[in-house]
Write a protein that holds these residues in place. Sequence first.
Motif, PDB file in Angstrom:
ATOM      1  N   ILE A  86      60.045  24.210  32.905  1.00 21.92           N
ATOM      2  CA  ILE A  86      59.797  22.703  32.313  1.00 21.92           C
ATOM      3  C   ILE A  86      59.048  21.557  33.133  1.00 21.92           C
ATOM      4  O   ILE A  86      58.472  20.995  33.229  1.00 21.92           O
ATOM      5  CB  ILE A  86      61.533  21.933  31.552  1.00 21.92           C
ATOM      6  CG1 ILE A  86      61.810  23.129  30.195  1.00 21.92           C
ATOM      7  CG2 ILE A  86      61.511  20.877  31.962  1.00 21.92           C
ATOM      8  CD1 ILE A  86      60.631  22.858  29.077  1.00 21.92           C
ATOM      9  N   ASP A 180      51.355  27.946  28.152  1.00 22.03           N
ATOM     10  CA  ASP A 180      51.994  29.165  28.297  1.00 22.03           C
ATOM     11  C   ASP A 180      52.508  30.952  28.419  1.00 22.03           C
ATOM     12  O   ASP A 180      52.687  30.402  27.303  1.00 22.03           O
ATOM     13  CB  ASP A 180      53.815  28.843  27.704  1.00 22.03           C
ATOM     14  CG  ASP A 180      54.445  28.504  27.932  1.00 22.03           C
ATOM     15  OD1 ASP A 180      55.163  29.502  28.698  1.00 22.03           O
ATOM     16  OD2 ASP A 180      56.106  27.473  27.702  1.00 22.03           O
ATOM     17  N   SER A 202      57.334  29.890  32.767  1.00 23.28           N
ATOM     18  CA  SER A 202      59.096  29.848  32.699  1.00 23.28           C
ATOM     19  C   SER A 202      59.192  30.783  34.539  1.00 23.28           C
ATOM     20  O   SER A 202      59.295  32.006  33.157  1.00 23.28           O
ATOM     21  CB  SER A 202      59.520  30.032  32.202  1.00 23.28           C
ATOM     22  OG  SER A 202      61.482  30.350  31.896  1.00 23.28           O
ATOM     23  N   THR A 204      61.469  32.639  34.654  1.00 23.37           N
ATOM     24  CA  THR A 204      63.074  32.463  34.906  1.00 23.37           C
ATOM     25  C   THR A 204      63.106  33.729  33.776  1.00 23.37           C
ATOM     26  O   THR A 204      63.803  34.335  33.454  1.00 23.37           O
ATOM     27  CB  THR A 204      63.470  31.064  34.019  1.00 23.37           C
ATOM     28  OG1 THR A 204      63.199  29.834  34.771  1.00 23.37           O
ATOM     29  CG2 THR A 204      64.851  31.691  33.337  1.00 23.37           C
ATOM     30  N   LYS A 205      62.354  33.864  32.945  1.00 25.36           N
ATOM     31  CA  LYS A 205      62.612  35.051  32.081  1.00 25.36           C
ATOM     32  C   LYS A 205      61.553  36.507  32.967  1.00 25.36           C
ATOM     33  O   LYS A 205      62.457  36.999  34.276  1.00 25.36           O
ATOM     34  CB  LYS A 205      61.624  34.501  31.136  1.00 25.36           C
ATOM     35  CG  LYS A 205      61.783  33.327  30.420  1.00 25.36           C
ATOM     36  CD  LYS A 205      63.457  32.982  29.632  1.00 25.36           C
ATOM     37  CE  LYS A 205      63.293  31.654  30.196  1.00 25.36           C
ATOM     38  NZ  LYS A 205      62.394  30.928  28.840  1.00 25.36           N
TER      39      LYS A 205
HETATM   40  C1  LIG Z   1      62.539  29.582  28.828  1.00 19.07           C
HETATM   41  C2  LIG Z   1      61.035  29.184  28.346  1.00 19.07           C
HETATM   42  C3  LIG Z   1      60.331  27.795  28.736  1.00 19.07           C
HETATM   43  C4  LIG Z   1      61.638  26.965  29.904  1.00 19.07           C
HETATM   44  O1  LIG Z   1      61.533  27.376  30.975  1.00 19.07           O
HETATM   45  P1  LIG Z   1      62.662  27.492  31.948  1.00 19.07           P
HETATM   46  O2  LIG Z   1      62.644  27.818  33.206  1.00 19.07           O
HETATM   47  O3  LIG Z   1      63.918  27.256  31.344  1.00 19.07           O
HETATM   48  O4  LIG Z   1      62.416  25.524  32.006  1.00 19.07           O
HETATM   49  C5  LIG Z   1      59.125  27.218  29.239  1.00 19.07           C
HETATM   50  N1  LIG Z   1      58.500  27.967  27.588  1.00 19.07           N
HETATM   51  C6  LIG Z   1      59.210  29.337  27.539  1.00 19.07           C
HETATM   52  C7  LIG Z   1      57.974  29.720  26.959  1.00 19.07           C
HETATM   53  C8  LIG Z   1      60.175  30.039  27.868  1.00 19.07           C
HETATM   54  O5  LIG Z   1      60.490  30.875  27.383  1.00 19.07           O
END
Ligand SMILES: *Cc1c(COP(=O)(O)O)cnc(C)c1O
Length: 391
Positions: A86, A180, A202, A204-205
């Motif tokens: 984000i 994205d 992200s 994070t994934k």
């Molecule tokens: C999780 C996610 C985000 C946000 O990512 P964070 O690392 O939680 O801020 C944005 N876009 C997609 C497609 C996501 O799955």
Amino acid sequence: MSNFHQSTRSIHGSSLKDQHGAPHLPTYNTTTFTFESTDSLLEVIDGKKPGALYTRYGMNPTIYSLEEIMAAIEGAEACLGFCSGIAAEVAVFTQYGRDGAVCLGDVYGGTLELLTDQLPLLGIETSFLLGTELEKLEGLLQKGAKLVFFETPTNPALEIFDIRAISNLAHKYGALVVIDNTFASPVNQRPLEFGADLVVYSATKYLGGHSDITAGFVLGSSDLITPINGWRKSLGSVVAPETAALLARSLRTLTIRVRAQSESAQVIAEALEADQRVRRVLYPGLKSFPDHALAARQMSGFGGVLTIEVDGDAKTTADVADRLELFGLAPSLGGTESLATQPVTTTHHDLSAEERERRSITDSMIRLSIGLENPEDLVADLTQALDAVEQ
Ligand SMILES: *Cc1c(COP(=O)(O)O)cnc(C)c1O
């Protein structure tokens, strides 16, 4: 590096050579860096020489080496690392969304919140079009929108947008295309090769890949990335060095992880498509999937996420989710462990029933993020959980 395959670049993408010969990216857990002289300090401050200076600026060897690796993986000229996905989006929209943005299709709930609740307070306005309303895009571009943002595949329906066609149209009106690419990851899709201007992640994934890192990236040409860097610096949203080092470690296994996850997702999608207790399986790798041909053109693999529609109501669907043993119930994705979530209870919970219907998000959907367990075990788990459906 560019002549090597992606998996090689993910391991050898950093030019940093540590004096002790460490094969891994060292963690420079330090906020500032000292200089031999005022002259050498000024060279770095004035941008005449790249180097370490201050961590919040991203001028920390762990951070800029991670960015170098990520740029090599994506095949991008420049990359910036952020403290979350984000945060990366905020920096992109504050720089490039001020003349008006258009958001296509379903996007991550947090993105929707940012675009509808916060950014309008700063005068950054976004128009929203669903995949069924794409014919309205040209009109919005004619009115002056300068940024087109979307995910492909989308969440949770895995809808596919044509990156090349949309980029061609946007460029006719001088607008930028930002994708994205979190769901596909650079292993399965490289939007810059299809005309997109910027890619956000992200991390994070899939990039972090173990559900233990929160981070984000923006990639593209140096010309477009440099102004975004100003926002990152002033918003203070740089990735931390400790996280950057962990993320560099994760990236070494990115290709092999995502390939395995995508292959398992295909096996599971095919098994569930044959199960009568499942009404529909949404997965771009299935021949029956409406956007399969387009997905095959712009993706080199179909990803580790699929969505099923259980043959039952919201309660039955929750019962199926609750019976899962290997799949954890959680709204995230991209980790080594498989996760399941009913979008109506999590990612799309805040939308009105009407809005969910407009977006074709049903009560019977379960989104599955496939991890690295054996796919046969995952099929067996799903099969026993589907016993909750009355036949
Ligand atoms: C999780 C996610 C985000 C946000 O990512 P964070 O690392 O939680 O801020 C944005 N876009 C997609 C497609 C996501 O799955």
